[in-house]
Enzyme design. Structure first.
Site, PDB file in Angstrom:
ATOM      1  N   GLN A 170       0.755  -1.473   0.056  1.00 37.07           N
ATOM      2  CA  GLN A 170      -0.069   0.088  -0.087  1.00 37.07           C
ATOM      3  C   GLN A 170       0.832   1.243   0.245  1.00 37.07           C
ATOM      4  O   GLN A 170       1.999   1.312   0.340  1.00 37.07           O
ATOM      5  CB  GLN A 170      -0.936  -0.019   0.985  1.00 37.07           C
ATOM      6  CG  GLN A 170      -0.348  -0.334   2.627  1.00 37.07           C
ATOM      7  CD  GLN A 170      -1.353  -0.369   3.616  1.00 37.07           C
ATOM      8  OE1 GLN A 170      -1.532   0.454   4.610  1.00 37.07           O
ATOM      9  NE2 GLN A 170      -1.901  -1.524   3.634  1.00 37.07           N
ATOM     10  N   HIS A 190       0.272   5.785   0.988  1.00 32.66           N
ATOM     11  CA  HIS A 190      -0.517   6.764   1.616  1.00 32.66           C
ATOM     12  C   HIS A 190      -0.359   7.928   1.023  1.00 32.66           C
ATOM     13  O   HIS A 190       0.702   8.069   0.746  1.00 32.66           O
ATOM     14  CB  HIS A 190      -0.251   6.645   3.183  1.00 32.66           C
ATOM     15  CG  HIS A 190      -0.485   5.420   4.035  1.00 32.66           C
ATOM     16  ND1 HIS A 190      -1.461   4.713   3.966  1.00 32.66           N
ATOM     17  CD2 HIS A 190       0.289   4.667   4.772  1.00 32.66           C
ATOM     18  CE1 HIS A 190      -1.557   3.671   4.523  1.00 32.66           C
ATOM     19  NE2 HIS A 190      -0.221   3.824   5.346  1.00 32.66           N
ATOM     20  N   GLU A 242       3.921   7.179   9.083  1.00 34.28           N
ATOM     21  CA  GLU A 242       3.937   6.187  10.219  1.00 34.28           C
ATOM     22  C   GLU A 242       5.098   5.782  10.463  1.00 34.28           C
ATOM     23  O   GLU A 242       6.088   5.795   9.813  1.00 34.28           O
ATOM     24  CB  GLU A 242       2.930   5.242   9.898  1.00 34.28           C
ATOM     25  CG  GLU A 242       3.075   4.440   8.653  1.00 34.28           C
ATOM     26  CD  GLU A 242       1.902   3.624   8.480  1.00 34.28           C
ATOM     27  OE1 GLU A 242       0.766   4.094   8.517  1.00 34.28           O
ATOM     28  OE2 GLU A 242       2.041   2.354   7.644  1.00 34.28           O
ATOM     29  N   HIS A 279       4.820   0.095   0.763  1.00 33.40           N
ATOM     30  CA  HIS A 279       5.101  -0.779   1.808  1.00 33.40           C
ATOM     31  C   HIS A 279       4.210  -1.913   2.172  1.00 33.40           C
ATOM     32  O   HIS A 279       3.328  -1.610   1.495  1.00 33.40           O
ATOM     33  CB  HIS A 279       5.434   0.155   2.923  1.00 33.40           C
ATOM     34  CG  HIS A 279       4.057   0.836   3.630  1.00 33.40           C
ATOM     35  ND1 HIS A 279       3.601   2.247   3.119  1.00 33.40           N
ATOM     36  CD2 HIS A 279       3.420   0.404   4.436  1.00 33.40           C
ATOM     37  CE1 HIS A 279       2.503   2.262   3.717  1.00 33.40           C
ATOM     38  NE2 HIS A 279       2.319   1.462   4.507  1.00 33.40           N
ATOM     39  N   ARG A 331      -3.877   0.744  -2.366  1.00 32.71           N
ATOM     40  CA  ARG A 331      -3.448  -0.598  -2.547  1.00 32.71           C
ATOM     41  C   ARG A 331      -2.997  -1.043  -3.787  1.00 32.71           C
ATOM     42  O   ARG A 331      -3.241  -0.725  -5.017  1.00 32.71           O
ATOM     43  CB  ARG A 331      -4.444  -1.652  -1.945  1.00 32.71           C
ATOM     44  CG  ARG A 331      -5.038  -1.414  -0.597  1.00 32.71           C
ATOM     45  CD  ARG A 331      -6.166  -2.335  -0.060  1.00 32.71           C
ATOM     46  NE  ARG A 331      -6.555  -2.183   1.169  1.00 32.71           N
ATOM     47  CZ  ARG A 331      -7.495  -1.230   1.584  1.00 32.71           C
ATOM     48  NH1 ARG A 331      -7.899  -0.406   0.734  1.00 32.71           N
ATOM     49  NH2 ARG A 331      -7.536  -0.784   2.824  1.00 32.71           N
TER      50      ARG A 331
END
Length: 383
Positions: A84, A86, A121, A249, A268
């Protein structure tokens, strides 16, 4: 009240481990369900509850402080999560507005943008933790495809070898992800044949090992080529890595702490039965390699505290080794403390809680400071 214990939502996603959270924290799993994530924060899809009042942390923080800018999780993967990406902040805002205008419901399967925020993240490993993070150096991608011997993709590999730039990587990745029909099947069959041959190097062996493990769950998925393009990494307990927006990632196996900007935007690329939008994905990928040696974060040791350098201002993350001396921490924002191991007493001017392994506390930013003592390890989320 400025300091209050949290009751946190456990997500039972199919890829979660049935044993790891119980083994690490003693949290029971009476129905033997997959326990994938423990959410600590104020996200609408899984807000923590304040134990003293039973009210939602989301309602509490919104009324008193505005939104909590981060979401803190325990993540425990037994099988791979999807590959995926972001989106960045600006594209999240534009995509969210566009899909609202198009009238796509927020819970629709084909909805790409659930909110207008980005989602950088950090992952901190509690067990050995397998993942993929960012594109390999281009010469390694070319070398891996050549060593594995995917004749069906020879034109694409040759083109990348001759154009080892961001543009060349974009064309290569786009063509691989867009394979369909006979071309896709031919390439995959040659990959499966490579599983049976002796590997020519450690890098080839590890990449094929990841790919073959994915095959057990997602046969005939184009994401099986991902380990040949993305860095594979295994964090040891206590190691951490950062994942930038626009970086492809996947989390593969293991249990760790994850802290992120409060967002649920996921595009995705494979290893999933969920919606895949290749053009939107490509438009949100930064085609830049990450050197394997640059993946792990090097924390700064500050008197018993490991502080991790994070290149965004949405959140911060520390690991604190608590002992029997009383330590004081001054606040500049609302914080969540999670007890990784042991037992720690956390207190403010108007309250005190005892945290055991697997428990957490919310500390509001109208506290000037708090104190902690006890034999244990705390993870600190703040911004």
């Amino acid at each position: 009240m400025s300091l209050v214990k949290l009751s946190n939502d456990i997500k039972h996603y199919a890829w979660g481990s049935r044993t790891s959270i119980t083994e690490l924290f003693g949290i029971e799993n009476p129905n033997n369900e997959p326990q994938a994530e423990i959410w600590m924060g104020a996200h609408a899809n899984g807000s923590s509850v304040l134990e003293d009042s039973g009210s939602s942390l989301g309602d509490y923080t919104t009324h008193r402080f505005g939104e909590l800018p981060y979401l803190f999780k325990v993540l425990s993967a037994e099988t791979p999560l999807s590959i995926q990406v972001h989106p960045n902040k600006r594209k999240s805002e534009l995509g969210f507005e566009r899909e609202n205008t198009q009238g796509i419901p927020l819970d629709a399967a084909n909805r790409n943008y659930k909110d207008p925020n980005h989602k950088p993240e950090l992952v901190y490993a509690l067990t050995f933790y397998k993942a993929m993070n960012g594109f390999r150096p281009i010469e390694d991608i070319v070398g891996l495809f050549a060593a594995v011997g995917i004749e069906a993709l020879k034109p694409q590999v040759t083109a990348l070898a001759n154009d080892q730039t961001s543009g060349g990587l974009k064309r290569f990745f786009t063509e691989i992800m867009s394979l369909e029909g006979e071309s896709k099947q031919q390439a995959l069959q040659e990959l499966y044949a490579a599983y049976e041959r002796p590997a020519k190097s450690v890098m080839v062996r590890e990449a094929l090992s990841y790919s073959q493990s994915f095959y057990q769950h997602y046969a005939d998925d184009i994401g099986l080529f991902a380990p040949l393009m993305l860095n594979t990494v295994e964090l040891a307990p206590g190691e951490a890595m950062f994942l930038h927006a626009e970086t492809p990632h996947a989390y593969v196996e293991g249990t760790g702490l994850e802290i992120m900007a409060s967002s649920d935007n996921v595009l995705r690329a494979g290893l999933t039965p969920k919606y895949i939008d290749v053009p939107e994905l490509i438009d949100n990928v930064r085609f830049q390699s990450i050197k394997p040696k640059d993946i792990r974060l090097n924390p700064v040791n500050k008197a018993g505290r490991l502080s991790y350098p994070i290149p965004v201002d949405d959140f911060g993350f520390d690991i604190i080794q608590s002992n029997h001396e009383i330590q004081r921490q001054y606040l500049r924002s609302a914080e969540i403390l999670f007890c990784v191991e042991g037992e720690v007493i956390v207190s403010s001017s108007d309250n005190q809680v005892v945290l055991k392994s697997g428990e957490s506390v919310f500390i509001s930013n109208d506290s000037a400071h708090y104190q902690y003592q006890g034999n244990g390890v705390l993870a600190r989320a703040f911004n």
